[in-house]
Design a protein around this motif. Structure first.
Motif, PDB file in Angstrom:
ATOM      1  N   THR A  15       0.836  -2.739  -6.095  1.00 58.94           N
ATOM      2  CA  THR A  15      -0.483  -3.396  -6.123  1.00 58.94           C
ATOM      3  C   THR A  15      -0.298  -4.919  -6.204  1.00 58.94           C
ATOM      4  OG1 THR A  15      -0.642  -3.520  -8.536  1.00 58.94           O
ATOM      5  CG2 THR A  15      -1.400  -1.458  -7.497  1.00 58.94           C
ATOM      6  N   ALA A 136      -9.444   4.985  -3.885  1.00 60.30           N
ATOM      7  CA  ALA A 136      -9.255   5.231  -2.450  1.00 60.30           C
ATOM      8  C   ALA A 136      -9.588   6.684  -2.090  1.00 60.30           C
ATOM      9  CB  ALA A 136      -7.823   4.902  -2.055  1.00 60.30           C
ATOM     10  N   GLU A 141     -13.471   0.906  -1.703  1.00 65.20           N
ATOM     11  CA  GLU A 141     -12.771  -0.197  -1.023  1.00 65.20           C
ATOM     12  C   GLU A 141     -11.678  -0.751  -1.953  1.00 65.20           C
ATOM     13  OE1 GLU A 141     -13.085  -1.458   2.140  1.00 65.20           O
ATOM     14  OE2 GLU A 141     -11.419  -2.679   1.422  1.00 65.20           O
ATOM     15  N   SER A 143      -9.101  -2.984  -0.713  1.00 64.15           N
ATOM     16  CA  SER A 143      -8.302  -4.034  -0.069  1.00 64.15           C
ATOM     17  C   SER A 143      -8.099  -5.297  -0.907  1.00 64.15           C
ATOM     18  CB  SER A 143      -8.884  -4.382   1.299  1.00 64.15           C
ATOM     19  OG  SER A 143     -10.234  -4.699   1.160  1.00 64.15           O
ATOM     20  N   GLU A 144      -8.969  -5.532  -1.878  1.00 62.04           N
ATOM     21  CA  GLU A 144      -8.750  -6.737  -2.700  1.00 62.04           C
ATOM     22  C   GLU A 144      -7.702  -6.511  -3.803  1.00 62.04           C
ATOM     23  OE1 GLU A 144     -11.896  -7.746  -5.772  1.00 62.04           O
ATOM     24  OE2 GLU A 144     -12.978  -6.245  -4.596  1.00 62.04           O
ATOM     25  N   PRO A 148      -2.147  -6.003   2.315  1.00 64.18           N
ATOM     26  CA  PRO A 148      -2.737  -5.370   3.508  1.00 64.18           C
ATOM     27  C   PRO A 148      -1.998  -4.117   3.994  1.00 64.18           C
ATOM     28  CG  PRO A 148      -2.618  -7.759   3.768  1.00 64.18           C
ATOM     29  CD  PRO A 148      -1.940  -7.447   2.485  1.00 64.18           C
ATOM     30  N   ALA A 151      -2.954  -1.213   1.839  1.00 65.93           N
ATOM     31  CA  ALA A 151      -4.333  -0.756   2.087  1.00 65.93           C
ATOM     32  C   ALA A 151      -4.368   0.145   3.322  1.00 65.93           C
ATOM     33  CB  ALA A 151      -5.251  -1.964   2.265  1.00 65.93           C
ATOM     34  N   LYS A 152      -3.634  -0.263   4.351  1.00 69.13           N
ATOM     35  CA  LYS A 152      -3.589   0.514   5.594  1.00 69.13           C
ATOM     36  C   LYS A 152      -2.930   1.885   5.350  1.00 69.13           C
ATOM     37  CE  LYS A 152      -2.033  -0.382  10.184  1.00 69.13           C
ATOM     38  NZ  LYS A 152      -1.081  -1.191  10.942  1.00 69.13           N
ATOM     39  N   ALA A 155      -5.221   4.224   3.433  1.00 73.41           N
ATOM     40  CA  ALA A 155      -6.304   4.723   4.284  1.00 73.41           C
ATOM     41  C   ALA A 155      -5.800   5.884   5.142  1.00 73.41           C
ATOM     42  CB  ALA A 155      -6.843   3.586   5.154  1.00 73.41           C
TER      43      ALA A 155
END
Ligand code: ADP
Length: 160
Positions: A15, A136, A141, A143-144, A148, A151-152, A155
């Motif tokens: 993170t 998730a 959300e 992403s913050e 990145p 996050a991808k 998902a």
């Protein structure tokens, strides 16, 4: 003398809180090894290889940081890497109790090993991998809170 330290953890996944601690350590020491534990008992969302790859991507910009996976005892990994300083992140007093216990245990096996505790910036004080996973999974959300690439990857994991 080159000062190398290990920042160990499960990093399931890494993170921005972890990254904060890595950056602080990289500014203080010559080399930081992010040691990613296999942690088979933790039933992780990401495999060890995935966690290592994600941490590697997130720390690409830090030239004195490397990422290594390990299985077995942290103490053995520390000895293998010839390191005598561990970095741990401290968020709240709950972390403190847990970390204090761990430190005492490590000392029994490696008396010369020192642990250094760093605190993240205030906004990451309550951030954990488990909260990120939970949010998730329920479609929130994140992403913050994560780099990145992470996050991808989350998902994709959630979709599958
Ligand atoms: P572990 O399974 O060892 O608890 P984690 O991957 O959850 O591993 O965390 C690795 C280290 O990073 C621990 O020292 C933990 O306290 C610290 N840490 C986790 N999240 C944060 C955060 N948001 N800010 C600072 N330190 C953190």
């Amino acid at each position: 003398m080159i000062k190398k330290v290990i920042y160990p953890g499960t990093f399931d996944p890494l993170t921005n809180g972890h990254l904060d601690i890595i950056q602080r350590s990289a500014a203080m020491f010559d080399h930081v090894v992010v040691g990613i534990a296999a942690s088979p008992s933790k039933n992780t969302m990401f495999t060890l290889d995935e966690r290592v790859a994600l941490a590697g991507q997130a720390t690409q910009h830090l030239s004195n940081v490397s990422v290594q996976g390990f299985s077995g005892l942290l103490i053995d990994f520390v000895k293998q890497e010839k390191v005598d300083i561990l970095i741990r992140g401290l968020r709240t007093t709950i972390d403190f109790e847990y970390e204090f216990g761990l430190t005492n245990m490590y000392r029994r096996f490696a008396p010369k090993l020192e642990s250094i505790f760093l605190t993240p910036t205030e906004e990451y004080m309550f951030l954990s991998s488990s909260i990120v996973r939970e949010v998730a999974i329920h479609g929130g959300e994140i992403s913050e809170f994560v780099p990145p690439a992470v996050a991808k990857a989350i998902a994709q994991k959630v979709k599958s």
